[in-house]
Design an enzyme around this catalytic site. Sequence first.
Site, PDB file in Angstrom:
ATOM      1  N   ASP A  67       0.816  -1.219   0.000  1.00 42.27           N
ATOM      2  CA  ASP A  67       0.000   0.000   0.000  1.00 42.27           C
ATOM      3  C   ASP A  67       0.848   1.269   0.000  1.00 42.27           C
ATOM      4  O   ASP A  67       2.065   1.230   0.240  1.00 42.27           O
ATOM      5  CB  ASP A  67      -0.956   0.005   1.211  1.00 42.27           C
ATOM      6  N   ASN A 136      -7.688  -3.003  14.038  1.00 44.95           N
ATOM      7  CA  ASN A 136      -9.098  -3.171  13.643  1.00 44.95           C
ATOM      8  C   ASN A 136      -9.284  -4.354  12.690  1.00 44.95           C
ATOM      9  O   ASN A 136     -10.348  -4.509  12.097  1.00 44.95           O
ATOM     10  CB  ASN A 136      -9.637  -1.889  12.998  1.00 44.95           C
ATOM     11  N   HIS A 138      -7.468  -4.897   9.900  1.00 41.33           N
ATOM     12  CA  HIS A 138      -7.107  -4.682   8.489  1.00 41.33           C
ATOM     13  C   HIS A 138      -5.835  -5.441   8.108  1.00 41.33           C
ATOM     14  O   HIS A 138      -4.956  -5.669   8.950  1.00 41.33           O
ATOM     15  CB  HIS A 138      -7.023  -3.195   8.122  1.00 41.33           C
ATOM     16  N   GLU A 143      -9.718  -1.927   5.169  1.00 39.64           N
ATOM     17  CA  GLU A 143     -10.368  -1.635   6.445  1.00 39.64           C
ATOM     18  C   GLU A 143     -11.624  -2.498   6.603  1.00 39.64           C
ATOM     19  O   GLU A 143     -12.112  -3.083   5.626  1.00 39.64           O
ATOM     20  CB  GLU A 143     -10.750  -0.148   6.474  1.00 39.64           C
TER      21      GLU A 143
HETATM   22  C1  F6R Z   1       1.339  -1.485   6.134  1.00 38.52           C
HETATM   23  C2  F6R Z   1       0.138  -2.271   6.268  1.00 38.52           C
HETATM   24  C3  F6R Z   1      -0.663  -2.345   7.530  1.00 38.52           C
HETATM   25  C4  F6R Z   1       0.184  -2.633   8.788  1.00 38.52           C
HETATM   26  C5  F6R Z   1      -0.707  -2.649  10.024  1.00 38.52           C
HETATM   27  C6  F6R Z   1       0.070  -2.902  11.301  1.00 38.52           C
HETATM   28  O1  F6R Z   1       1.916  -1.626   4.855  1.00 38.52           O
HETATM   29  O2  F6R Z   1      -0.222  -2.842   5.308  1.00 38.52           O
HETATM   30  O3  F6R Z   1      -1.646  -3.339   7.388  1.00 38.52           O
HETATM   31  O4  F6R Z   1       0.825  -3.866   8.643  1.00 38.52           O
HETATM   32  O5  F6R Z   1      -1.378  -1.418  10.124  1.00 38.52           O
HETATM   33  O6  F6R Z   1       0.928  -1.831  11.534  1.00 38.52           O
HETATM   34  P1  F6R Z   1       1.917  -1.824  12.795  1.00 38.52           P
HETATM   35  O7  F6R Z   1       2.909  -2.893  12.549  1.00 38.52           O
HETATM   36  O8  F6R Z   1       2.528  -0.448  12.774  1.00 38.52           O
HETATM   37  O9  F6R Z   1       1.073  -2.103  13.997  1.00 38.52           O
END
Ligand code: F6R
Length: 259
Positions: A67, A136, A138, A143
Amino acid sequence: MKVLIHQTQTTAADCVAGLFADRLTQTPDTVLGLATGGTMEAVYERLIARHQDGTVSFNQAQSFNLDEYVGLTPDHPCSYWHYMREKLFNHVDLDPDRTFLPHGDAPDSEAEAARYEAAIVDAGDIGLQLLGLGANGHIGFNEPTSSLASHTRIKTLTRSTRQANARYFDAFADVPRLAITMGIGTIMRADEIVLLAFGAGKADVVAQMIEGPVSAACPASILQMHRKVTVVLDEAAASGLALRAYYEEVHPEVRDPAI
Ligand code: F6R
């Protein structure tokens, strides 16, 4: 789903780096699916160390990130392009011409998302996909209520995701509202998936992902339908699992590598 519960974040990150390294050794031209975020930093540190000691090479691989924020240029310090250069690309032998992220600053974001999806298909889809987990539920920036069959597209970020990621920006208001993300269907086409989650803050959502119903309310729960997923957790992230003792019984080697 293979569920591996490690005593510490250190051994969990070692495990994920090891799975990555093994895949690159067996299949050097793997198409890697990469993630950003705090959790991944420990994995990339270990992959860099393995590259520096000569045990891992990326020189035949290519990579697609999950992303990117809409509106950020690749050199913006909060862009995922920037993150990847700093945390991995500048330190390993991945060919810069074979590392791909969506362009958040493309004039037509929807066309850019379609182009990115087509590029992943052209590459033969992802061989090994690395995932973190949002609090959440994702994966990527899919989301809650995202279509479980979605392809790469624009998603509006939830307030909770923007709050979680505000730590990287000067102010909450600076966190973009939109992102281009691989879809859930795109991720599910990967040959193999490794998801890493740390900490008590993820315990509830980890339990929903592994033991809850498959539902767009928790996008990561779709991973129950994938043939080859490894979920790597530390003890805190595993603390909400009803069947924890079972997972530990299935994989005693995680606690005692001598087994
Ligand atoms: C980032 C992504 C997100 C993160 C997720 C966890 O490229 O795709 O899904 O992996 O938000 O983020 P952290 O590791 O910062 O808790």
